[in-house]
Design a protein around this motif. Structure first.
Motif, short mmCIF file in Angstrom:
data_model
loop_
_atom_site.label_atom_id
_atom_site.label_comp_id
_atom_site.label_asym_id
_atom_site.label_seq_id
_atom_site.Cartn_x
_atom_site.Cartn_y
_atom_site.Cartn_z
N SER A 282 -0.71 0.21 -60.16
CA SER A 282 -1.35 -1.09 -59.92
C SER A 282 -2.25 -1.00 -58.69
O SER A 282 -3.40 -1.43 -58.73
CB SER A 282 -0.28 -2.15 -59.72
OG SER A 282 0.63 -1.73 -58.73
N THR A 283 -1.74 -0.39 -57.61
CA THR A 283 -2.58 -0.24 -56.42
C THR A 283 -3.84 0.51 -56.77
O THR A 283 -4.96 0.08 -56.45
CB THR A 283 -1.82 0.53 -55.33
OG1 THR A 283 -0.51 0.00 -55.22
CG2 THR A 283 -2.53 0.42 -54.00
N ALA B 173 -6.28 -1.64 -58.90
CA ALA B 173 -6.90 -2.67 -58.08
C ALA B 173 -7.99 -2.05 -57.21
O ALA B 173 -9.13 -2.52 -57.17
CB ALA B 173 -5.85 -3.34 -57.21
N THR B 174 -7.64 -0.95 -56.55
CA THR B 174 -8.60 -0.30 -55.66
C THR B 174 -9.82 0.14 -56.44
O THR B 174 -10.96 -0.10 -56.03
CB THR B 174 -7.95 0.92 -54.99
OG1 THR B 174 -6.64 0.56 -54.57
CG2 THR B 174 -8.76 1.39 -53.81
#
Lengths: 502, 116, 930
Positions: free
Chosen positions: C275-276, C279-280
Motif C-alpha cells: 500500500s505504501t 500510494a507513493t
C-alpha cells in the motif's frame, strides 16, 4: 605502606595551600605553572590508581590508623578510580583553558580550583558517610566562590539561587545523617550496610527515612527532577573553565547513589532492599523529558548544554532504576562519556561567544565567527558525540543503556524516552549549529586572537569521543568489572571492613 | 524531657523553613541560621539525652555518646562558614542588583534579566 | 581484506582537502583515485561472488553489545557497490565542471566521498548495529552535502528537514534492530537471514517490522514521508544526481531487500509495503507532471519510481523481488543521467523553469539527444532498459491474487502510474527541447564543456545496451543479486525483449497512448490543479518544528519560574513526599527507652526558645528585632547543650554565636532595615503549612529516635580516648584524632569561605547609609573612648584566656577552634574600638597567609606520620617532665590543633576586618588579581 589512595586528596589540597603562600602566590606565571604541574601529577596518580584497581585490588586506607568501622577510611576501588580519573582530566583541561586568560579576571582562581578538585576527589574516595558530608561542603563552598569568579550581575544573581538552595540542601543532608546515625548507629558505609540488615520495626523505618532524605540530597546535587531547575541558568553564567569542572558535579550525586544507596540500601539489604528504585523510575523518565524540552527551548548554546546535562542525568538515573550490573556498567560508561563531552561543549560555547561580539552564544543571527572552520569542526564533533551519533562515544553509551533494559516494561519506558530525547537533541543542535555558523550577516571586523591553548584544552576532552568509541571493548570490560565489584561489596561489605582484600 | 527537646527541634525547624521561603535575603539568612540550630540539636539528640554525664573521662559517671557531639561541632563550624558566605553574598547582591530580593529583581518572572 | 573497500574511500575524504589548493582538475583526479582503487578491489573479488559465494569478515569491537566490525560481500551487495562506486566516479568527473570557481571544491569532494563511504558501509554490513551506524552517517553526510551552499536559506532548511526526517526514521530503525537482536540474540545478518521463521513467529514481529519499515520508508522518501526529498534539491545538482538516483534514497530500498528473507511473506508485510509503495507511486507520478522546475519534476518522478520498487517488494513473490532489483539498476542509470542533463541545462541556460526553457534542441542537440533517450527510458519505451523492468512489474501486478476478488485493482493502478510517468517524461522532452523558442533566459544556451557530457553518455549508453541485450549485459549481475537477496534459488524468468502479445504489453501500450493524451490536455490539467493551493512541505514542516519549539518554550516557561522561593518550596515538598510513607509505617512513635523526667528549668528554657523562634517569625520584617531574637535562640541552644552534658558544644555554640551576630549586625548596616510585605495571605498560609509539616516530621523523627535504645560504635572512642588518643576529653580527641580528617576538612571549608568572601567583598560598591530607615542618624562618634580603653586593657587577657582554652583542650572542654574564635573576637573588638587605621599600624598580619599557614601546619602534622610509615594523620603523644610545669603531655594532635587555631583566626579576621573596612574610607579597591 602505600599512601596512594590519599594522594588525590592531598595533592590538590597542598597545591591549593601553597598557591596561597609566597613564593607561589606572588606572580600569575608561577600560579599557572604550579597549578598545571600539580594538576598533571594529580592526573598521573589517577592513572596509576586506575591501573591498580583494574587488577581487582581494593585499597582501603584507614586515616589516622583508626581501623573501620571506628576511624575514617578511604576506599580506592574501580569505581572511585574511574571517577577520579575523569575529575583529573577535567581539572587539567579546565586549568589549561583558564591559563589563556580566564584566570586574570578575579582573585584566588587557582587555589579555589584546587580546593574544588579536593572536595570532588574526597567525595569519590571516602567510605564514611559524615566525611562525605564534609567533602560535599568543601566542593560546595569552593563552587560558590568560583561561580562568582569574574563578577557581574548575572553571576551574582545565579549565585544567590545556587548558594541558598544548596544551603538548605546541606541542612537536609545533616538531618539525614542524624536519622541514619540515630537508627543504624554507625558512619562507616560498609558497617552500616551490615547493621542495616539486622534492623526491624521502627528502627528500620527510621533508616528508610534517612536513606530517602539522602536521596533528596544526592538528587539535588545530581539535578534530578524536580530539583534540576537551578542548573541551566547557573551553568550558563559561570565562567567556562569553571563549568567544565562543574560537569562532574552532577555525576557526584549519581556516584553517591551508586555507592551509598547501592551498598547500604541495595539489593542485599534485606527488608530495606532497593529503597530508592521505586522513586527513580518516574524521576528518571521525567528528568529526561524536561531536559529534552528545555534543550529545544534553549535561547543560547550554554543553556542547551545545561539541558543536555540534565538529559544525561536522567539517562543515568534510568540505568540506576534498572539496577542490574549490566545497567550500572552502562551508567558508568555513559557517565564518563557525557561528562567529558559535556565539559567540551561548555568550553566550545565559551569560545563561540568570544567570537560573536554582542550576540555571545545566543542562537540568533549575528556576525560570523572568526574561525568558522576550526570552530565549526570542533562544534560539529561535540554535537555528534552528545546527540549520540555514530561513530562517537555517545552512540556506544546510548546502545549500552538501551540494551541494559531487558524486560518489556523497562524497554517500553526507557527506549521511547531516550530516542525522542535524541531526536530533540538532534533538532536543537541542527538549529543551533546552522544559526550560529551559517545565518551570519556582515563580516567579522575585529580580528580576534584565539590562543591555541584553548583549542588544546577542548581537544583534550574531545579526543575521548572517538577514543572511547574505538576502545569501547576494553572500557566496557572495565565498567562491567566495576559493576560486578560494586555488587560484590553490596553482598559482602565485610570485604571493606577487613582491609579490602578478599 | 525528650518530648520537650523534640518540640524545640520541631519549632526551630518550622520557623527556619518558613523564613527560608521568604523573598528577601536577610530573612532567608535568619532562616538558615535557625535551621542550623535545629539541625545541631537534631544530630545531638540522635546520640540520645544524658543529664549530669561526664564531660571528660571520670569514674562512675554516665558517659554521653561523644560521636554526635563531635559531629555537631564540625557541623557548627561549617555552618558558621556557610552563613558568613551567605550574608556577604546577600550584601553583594544588594550592591550589584540594587535590591535585596533573592531573585535579584522584585518581579523576576516578568523581567527576567539574564537570558543567558 | 573487504574492510579495505570502505576504508579506502574513508581515507579518500582527506585527499581532496589536502589538494584543495591545487588546480581544480588535479583536485578532482586526486579525489577519484581511492574510490577507483576500491572499485578495482571489488572487481578482483567479484568472480568468487559470481560463483554464488558470500564473503564475510568479522573483527571484534564491542562484543559485549553484539557490536562488531563485520563486512559481507554477496551478489546483492556487489550490485549496490557497483552502482555507488561507478556512478560516484562519474559524479566526481561531472562535478569538476559543474562547480564554480567560488565553490570550495575540496570541501565538496570530501563530503561526497564521506557519503560514499557511508553508503558502502550500509550495503557491506554483516552486523546490523554496524549497518545502523553507517545509516546515520549517511544522514549526517547528506546533511552536509545538501547544505553545501549554506548561505542559502533553502539549502539550510532543506538540509535540516532531510536530517530530521531521516534521523527520526533512523531512531525508529535502531529500536527495531535492537528488538530484533534481543529476540534472536544476535545482530549478525547471516544468522538473521537464516532464522526468518523465528522472527515471523515471535509476538514482537509486528513491532519489529513497523519500526524497521519506518526507517526504510523515511530514507526512501515513501509516502507520507516523501516531502523532504524535493527540498533536498536545494543541493548542487551533482549531489541530487548521486543521492536520488543510486544512493541515499536507495538505502531504504536496499534495507527492505536485505531483510526480505527474514521479514517478508506475511499479510502484514504485503499490506504495509504494497500500500505504501502504491500510494507513493501514484502521488509521485501525479505531482511530477505539475512541477515546472526541471529538478522538481525529476524529484517527484524519483519518488514515484521508488514507490514502484517498494510495491514490487511488497508483493511477497520472488519474481517480483527480481523485478525490483532489475528496476533498481535501471532507475539508477536513467535517473542519474537525467539529473546530470538537467544540471547541464541549468548550468548553460541559468534556469530550470520549463515555462521558460523551450526549443533547446537547436542550441544543444548533443545534450538534448542524450536527455531524450534517458527520458524515454524513464517513460518505459521499448528498446530501453526502463521498458523491460516495467514489463516485469506489470506482469507481477497481473499475476498476484493477494487481494482476492479485488486483485484487478493493482494492475489498473500500475497502469495509471505508468501513464503519468509517460506524461511527465513527454513534458520533459517536449517542453524543454521543442515547443517554440526559449523565453528570456539569463544566458543564451550552448553545449557544455566536452568532458561534462561524458558521464551522461556512459549512463545513457548503459540504458540502451541493457535495453537491447539485457541478458548479455546485466544477466549475471541480476541473477547473483537476486539469489543473494532471496537467499535461495531463483524463480524461472527470461530477460528477453519479446514475450508475445500479452497483458503487460497491452498495459504498456495503453500507458503510452493515454500518457501522450494527458500531456496534450496538460494546459487544462494545470488550470484544474491551479485551483488547489499548492502546499509547500518546507513551510508546513518549518511550522511544525516552530510549533513544537513554542510548545516546548511555553511548557518550560510554566515549569521553570526562575524563582528561588519555588525551588526551595519544591525541595521541601519533595522531602516531605519521600519521608511520609516510611513514617506512616511506624506503629508506635514512643520507644521503650526510659525517658528523662522533665524539669522546670528545661521547660522554661524550651519555652523561651520557642517564644524567641516565634518572635523571629512574627517580627522578621523588623530586622533588628528579628536578629536579637535569633541570638536569644542561639543562647538557649547553647544552654541546652550545656544542660545535656556537652560543654564543648556549649562553648563553641556561644563563640560562634557572638561572631555570627557581629557579622549580621555589620550586614544589617548595609541591608535595608526592614522587609516589605510581599507574600499574599495565601502564600503565607501555604508556606506556614509546609513549614509546620517539615517541623513536625523532624520533631517526630527526633522523638522516635531519642526514645529508642541504640547500639553505636561510640563505646570504642570512650574506651580508647585516653589510651589511644592521649586525652580525657573524648569529644576533643575524636575531633583531633579519631576523626581528625573531618576537622581538617572543616577548617578547609572555613579557609575557602574566607577566600570566597574576600572575592565577594572586593569591588563591592555599597552606598554608605548615613541614617537608618526611620531617619535616625548613625552615631558619628565611630570609636568611643571608653570602649577603646577597656578593650585595649582586655586584649592581653583575652589572648591569655584563648591560650589557656587551647592548651587544656585535649583533656578538658576547649580546643583550637574555640581558642581561635576567642582570639578573633578579641582582635575584632580592637577594630570596632579603634578603627582600621589604628589596627593597620598595630597589626601587621596578612590574614590569607594566616589561613595558608594554618592549613599547612595541619596537613604537615598529618604528613609527619608518614615518616613512621603510618597512615596520614596518625597521632603520637607522650608525657614529658618539664622543669617548671611538671609532668606535661605533648601530642601531635596539639600541633594539629595549632593549625586549626591559626586557620580560624585567619578566616574570621579576613572576613570581619574586610567587612569592617567597607564602612570606612579603607575600602578595598581594584588592584592586582592574583
Amino acid at each position: 605502606m602505600s599512601h596512594l589512595p590519599i594522594l588525590p586528596i592531598l595533592i590538590p589540597m597542598l597545591a591549593g595551600i601553597l598557591l596561597l603562600l609566597p613564593p607561589l602566590r606572588t606572580t600569575l606565571t608561577r600560579q599557572r605553572i604550579a597549578s598545571l604541574v600539580s594538576a598533571g601529577i594529580n592526573l598521573l596518580v589517577a592513572v596509576v590508581l586506575l591501573n591498580q584497581s583494574a587488577t581487582g585490588e581494593v585499597a582501603v586506607y584507614a586515616v589516622g590508623d583508626w581501623h573501620p568501622p571506628y576511624g575514617i577510611v578511604l576506599i580506592a576501588d574501580r569505581l572511585s578510580a574511574l571517577m577520579l580519573l575523569l575529575t583529573a582530566i577535567l581539572l587539567f583541561a579546565a586549568l589549561l583553558y583558564a591559563s589563556a586568560g580566564e584566570d586574570e579576571t578575579g582573585r584566588f582562581f587557582y587555589p579555589l580550583m584546587m580546593f574544588q578538585a579536593l572536595g570532588i576527589n574526597g567525595a569519590f574516595l571516602t567510605g564514611d558517610l559524615f566525611n562525605l558530608f564534609v567533602f560535599f561542603e568543601i566542593l560546595l563552598i569552593a563552587s560558590y566562590s568560583l561561580l562568582i569568579h569574574g563578577g557581574g550581575k548575572h553571576k551574582t544573581r545565579a549565585a544567590v539561587h545556587y548558594v541558598f538552595l544548596n544551603l538548605v540542601g546541606s541542612a537536609i543532608f545533616l538531618f539525614a545523617l542524624g536519622v541514619v546515625y540515630g537508627s543504624i548507629g554507625s558512619l562507616n558505609m560498609a558497617d552500616m550496610a551490615l547493621r542495616v540488615r539486622e534492623l526491624s520495626g521502627a528502627e528500620l523505618e527510621l533508616a528508610k527515612v534517612g536513606g530517602l532524605l539522602l536521596l533528596v540530597v544526592f538528587g539535588l546535587k545530581a539535578a534530578m527532577l524536580p530539583l534540576q531547575f537551578w542548573l541551566p541558568r547557573t551553568y550558563a553564567t559561570a565562567p567556562g573553565p569553571v563549568v567544565a569542572l562543574f560537569a562532574i558535579l552532577t555525576k557526584v550525586g549519581i556516584y553517591c547513589m551508586m555507592r551509598v544507596h547501592g551498598m547500604i540500601f541495595g539489593d542485599y539489604a534485606g527488608d530495606i532492599a532497593d529503597l530508592i528504585q521505586p522513586w527513580l523510575w518516574a524521576t528518571a523518565i521525567l528528568t529526561i523529558a524536561i531536559g529534552a524540552i528545555g534543550a529545544l527551548s534553549s535561547p543560547s548554546l550554554k543553556r542547551l548544554a545545561g539541558h543536555l546535562v540534565i538529559v544525561s542525568v536522567g539517562t543515568l538515573l534510568s540505568a540506576l532504576a534498572i539496577n542490574t550490573p549490566a545497567a550500572i556498567s552502562a551508567a558508568l560508561y555513559y557517565a564518563a562519556h557525557s561528562t567529558l563531552a559535556g565539559a567540551a561543549l561548555f568550553l566550545v560555547s565559551e569560545l563561540i561567544s568570544e567570537q560573536r561580539g554582542g550576540a555571545l552564544d545566543m542562537i540568533v543571527r549575528s556576525r560570523p565567527v572568526a574561525q568558522p572552520v576550526a570552530l565549526g569542526i570542533t562544534f560539529f564533533i561535540t554535537a555528534l558525540a552528545l546527540i549520540g551519533m555514530p561513530p562517537f562515544s555517545g552512540f556506544i553509551g546510548k546502545l549500552m543503556v538501551m540494551q541494559s533494559a531487558t524486560t518489556m516494561m523497562q524497554m517500553s519506558s526507557t527506549w521511547p524516552t531516550l530516542l525522542i530525547a535524541t531526536l530533540f537533541a538532534l533538532v536543537a543542535f541542527s538549529r543551533a549549529g546552522s544559526t550560529l555558523f551559517w545565518r551570519a550577516t556582515g563580516k567579522n571586523s575585529d580580528n580576534i586572537k584565539v590562543s591555541s591553548t584553548k583549542y588544546a584544552a577542548i581537544w583534550l576532552l574531545l579526543l575521548a569521543a572517538p577514543l572511547m568509541s574505538l576502545f569501547a571493548g576494553p572500557i566496557v570490560e572495565f565498567t562491567a568489572a566495576t559493576a560486578a565489584q560494586l555488587d560484590q561489596f553490596a553482598q559482602t561489605p565485610e570485604i571493606l571492613l577487613n582491609g579490602g582484600n578478599r | 524531657m525528650e518530648m520537650l527537646v523534640a518540640l524545640a527541634i520541631g519549632i526551630l525547624t518550622a520557623s527556619g523553613t518558613f523564613l527560608t521561603l521568604r523573598g528577601r535575603t536577610f530573612p532567608v539568612v535568619l532562616g538558615l541560621t535557625l535551621l542550623a540550630y535545629a539541625v545541631n540539636l537534631f544530630i545531638f539528640s540522635s546520640g540520645r539525652l544524658v543529664i549530669d554525664g561526664a564531660a571528660v573521662l571520670q569514674q562512675g559517671l554516665p558517659v554521653p555518646d561523644p560521636l554526635p557531639q563531635a559531629l555537631v561541632l564540625t557541623a557548627i563550624v561549617i555552618g558558621f562558614a556557610m552563613t558568613a558566605f551567605a550574608v556577604i553574598l546577600s550584601m553583594r547582591a544588594r550592591a550589584d542588583l540594587g535590591n535585596d530580593h533573592v531573585d535579584g529583581s522584585i518581579r523576576s518572572q516578568q523581567n527576567d534579566g539574564d537570558q543567558r | 581484506m573487504l574492510y579495505w573497500i570502505p576504508l579506502l574511500t574513508l581515507l579518500g575524504t582527506l585527499l581532496p582537502l589536502a589538494t584543495r589548493n591545487w588546480s581544480r582538475t588535479a583536485c578532482a583526479w586526486s579525489t577519484a583515485i581511492l574510490p577507483a582503487v576500491a572499485l578495482i578491489l571489488v572487481v578482483i573479488q567479484s568472480p568468487a561472488v559470481f560463483q554464488g559465494n558470500t564473503l564475510v569478515e568479522h573483527y571484534p569491537w564491542v562484543t559485549q553489545l553484539g557490536l562488531e566490525i563485520a563486512f559481507r560481500l554477496d551478489g546483492y551487495a556487489l550490485l549496490f557497490i557497483f552502482l555507488i562506486l561507478g556512478i560516484g566516479l562519474l559524479i566526481i568527473l561531472y562535478a569538476r565542471y559543474y562547480l564554480s570557481e567560488q565553490d570550495d571544491m575540496g570541501r565538496f569532494y570530501a563530503y561526497l566521498i564521506l557519503f560514499m563511504t557511508a553508503m558502502l558501509g550500509i550495503v557491506m554490513s554483516e552486523n546490523l548495529l554496524q549497518l545502523w551506524a553507517f545509516w546515520e552517517l549517511t544522514s549526517i553526510s547528506s546533511f552536509l552535502l545538501i547544505s553545501f551552499w549554506s548561505h542559502k536559506t533553502d539549502a539550510r532548511k532543506g538540509a535540516r528537514m532531510a536530517l530530521t526526517v531521516t534521523g527520526m526514521g533512523g531512531l525508529a530503525l535502531l529500536a527495531g534492530i535492537l528488538l530484533l537482536g534481543d529476540t534472536l540474540g544476535t545482530f549478525n545478518l547471516t544468522e538473521i537471514l537464516a532464522r526468518g521463521d523465528e522472527i515471523r513467529a515471535s509476538g514482537r514481529y509486528p513491532i519489529i517490522l513497523i519500526l524497521i519499515l519506518i526507517g526504510a520508508f523515511t530514507k526512501s522518501a515513501q509516502f507520507p514521508f516523501h516531502f523532504w526529498l524535493p527540498h533536498a534539491m536545494a543541493a548542487p545538482t551533482p549531489v541530487s544526481a548521486y543521492l536520488h538516483s543510486a544512493t541515499m534514497v536507495k538505502a531504504g530500498i536496499f534495507l527492505v531487500g536485505r531483510l526480505y528473507p527474514s521479514l517478508s511473506g506475511t499479510d502484514l508485510w504485503f499490506f504495509l509495503v504494497t500500500s505504501t509503495g502504491t500510494a507513493t507511486l501514484l502521488v509521485g507520478a501525479y505531482i511530477a507532471l505539475f512541477k515546472h522546475d526541471l529538478k522538481g519534476l525529476l524529484a517527484f518522478s524519483t519518488i514515484s519510481h521508488l514507490g514502484l520498487i517498494m510495491l514490487l517488494f511488497g508483493l511477497n513473490s520472488d519474481l517480483a523481488a527480481v523485478a525490483a532489483v532489475f528496476h533498481i539498476i535501471n532507475h539508477a542509470t536513467f535517473k542519474a543521467s537525467l539529473f546530470m542533463a538537467a544540471g547541464i541545462i541549468d548550468h548553460e541556460t541559468g534556469s530550470r523553469d520549463m515555462r521558460k526553457l523551450n526549443g533547446l534542441w537547436r542550441y544543444m542537440p548533443h545534450t538534448a539527444s542524450l536527455a531524450i533517450v534517458a527520458a524515454l527510458a524513464m517513460a518505459g519505451v521499448p528498446l530501453l532498459n526502463g521498458f523491460l523492468s516495467k514489463e516485469m512489474f506489470f506482469n507481477e501486478t497481473v499475476h498476484q491474487s493477494s487481494l482476492g476478488a479485488l486483485s484487478w485493482m493493482l494492475p489498473v493502478l500500475a497502469t495509471v502510474g505508468a501513464t503519468f510517468s509517460v506524461a511527465y517524461s513527454a513534458r520533459f522532452i517536449h517542453d524543454v527541447f521543442f515547443n517554440g523558442e526559449p523565453i528570456n533566459l539569463p544566458r543564451t544556451p550552448h553545449e557544455p564543456p566536452r568532458y561534462m557530457k561524458i558521464p551522461v553518455e556512459i549512463l545513457v549508453g548503459v540504458c540502451i545496451l541493457v535495453g537491447m541485450a539485457p541478458a548479455w549485459v546485466v544477466g549475471d549481475l541480476l541473477n547473483n543479486a537476486s539469489s543473494a537477496l532471496l537467499q535461495g534459488d531463483l524463480p524461472e524468468y527470461s530477460l528477453s525483449l519479446w514475450h508475445g502479445f500479452n497483458i503487460p504489453l497491452m498495459m504498456s501500450i495503453t500507458a503510452l497512448i493515454l500518457g501522450l493524451v494527458i500531456y496534450n490536455i496538460r494546459e487544462r490539467l494545470f488550470a484544474f490543479q491551479a485551483k488547489f493551493a499548492d502546499r509547500d512541505a518546507k513551510l508546513e514542516f518549518e511550522r511544525l518544528v516552530q510549533l513544537t519549539v513554542e510548545a516546548a518554550n511555553n511548557l518550560y516557561a510554566r515549569l521553570e519560574t526562575n524563582r528561588l522561593q519555588n525551588y526551595v518550596l519544591t525541595l521541601f515538598i519533595f522531602t516531605l513526599a519521600v519521608t511520609a510513607w516510611p513514617l506512616m509505617q511506624i506503629a508506635e512513635t514512643t520507644g521503650d527507652r526510659e525517658q528523662l523526667p522533665p524539669d522546670w528549668i528545661a521547660f522554661g528554657g524550651i519555652l523561651t526558645l520557642s517564644l524567641a523562634a516565634i518572635m523571629t517569625l512574627v517580627w522578621h520584617r523588623k530586622r533588628v528585632i528579628a536578629l536579637i531574637s535569633v541570638s536569644v535562640v542561639g543562647l538557649i541552644v547553647a544552654l541546652i547543650f550545656a544542660r545535656f552534658s556537652a560543654p564543648d558544644l556549649a562553648l563553641t555554640q556561644l563563640a560562634v554565636e557572638v561572631v555570627t551576630i557581629i557579622l549580621l549586625m555589620l550586614a544589617l548596616f548595609f541591608l535595608p532595615q526592614s522587609t516589605p510585605k510581599e507574600s499574599s495571605p495565601g502564600v503565607v498560609f501555604r508556606d506556614l503549612g509546609i513549614s509546620i509539616m517539615v517541623g513536625g516530621v523532624m520533631a517526630t523523627l527526633a522523638f522516635a529516635m531519642m526514645t529508642r535504645p541504640l547500639e553505636t560504635i561510640s563505646d570504642f572512642f570512650t574506651a580508647n580516648a585516653k589510651t589511644g588518643g592521649g586525652g580525657t576529653n573524648i569529644v576533643n580527641v575524636i575531633l583531633v584524632d579519631f576523626r581528625g580528617f573531618d576537622t581538617l576538612g572543616e577548617i578547609t571549608v572555613l579557609g575557602i569561605a574566607g577566600l570566597g568572601i574576600y572575592k565577594l567583598i572586593r569591588r563591592m560598591r555599597l552606598s554608605l547609609p548615613t541614617a537608618d530607615s526611620s531617619g535616625r542618624a548613625w552615631s558619628s562618634d565611630t570609636h568611643p573612648m571608653m570602649l577603646a580603653m577597656v578593650s585595649q586593657a582586655l586584649l592581653p587577657l583575652a589572648l591569655l584566656v584563648s591560650a589557656y582554652i587551647f592548651l587544656r583542650g585535649h583533656n578538658l572542654p576547649g580546643g583550637g577552634f574555640i581558642a581561635g574564635l576567642i582570639t578573633a573576637i578579641a582582635l575584632i573588638q580592637q577594630y570596632i574600638a579603634n578603627g582600621v587605621f589604628f589596627m593597620k599600624g598595630k597589626l601587621r598580619l596578612d590574614y590569607q597567609y594566616l589561613i595558608g599557614w594554618g592549613l599547612l601546619i595541619a596537613v604537615a602534622t598529618g604528613l609527619a606520620s608518614w615518616m613512621f610509615d603510618r597512615p596520614f594523620l596518625t597521632s603520637w603523644f607522650d608525657y614529658l617532665n618539664w622543669p617548671v610545669v611538671g609532668k606535661f603531655e605533648v601530642a601531635s594532635a596539639m600541633v594539629f590543633d595549632l593549625g586549626v587555631y591559626l586557620t580560624v583566626v585567619g578566616a574570621t579576621l579576613l572576613i570581619l576586618s574586610n567587612l569592617g573596612k567597607l564602612s570606612t574610607t579603607e575600602r578595598p579597591t581594584e588592584g592586582e588579581n592574583i
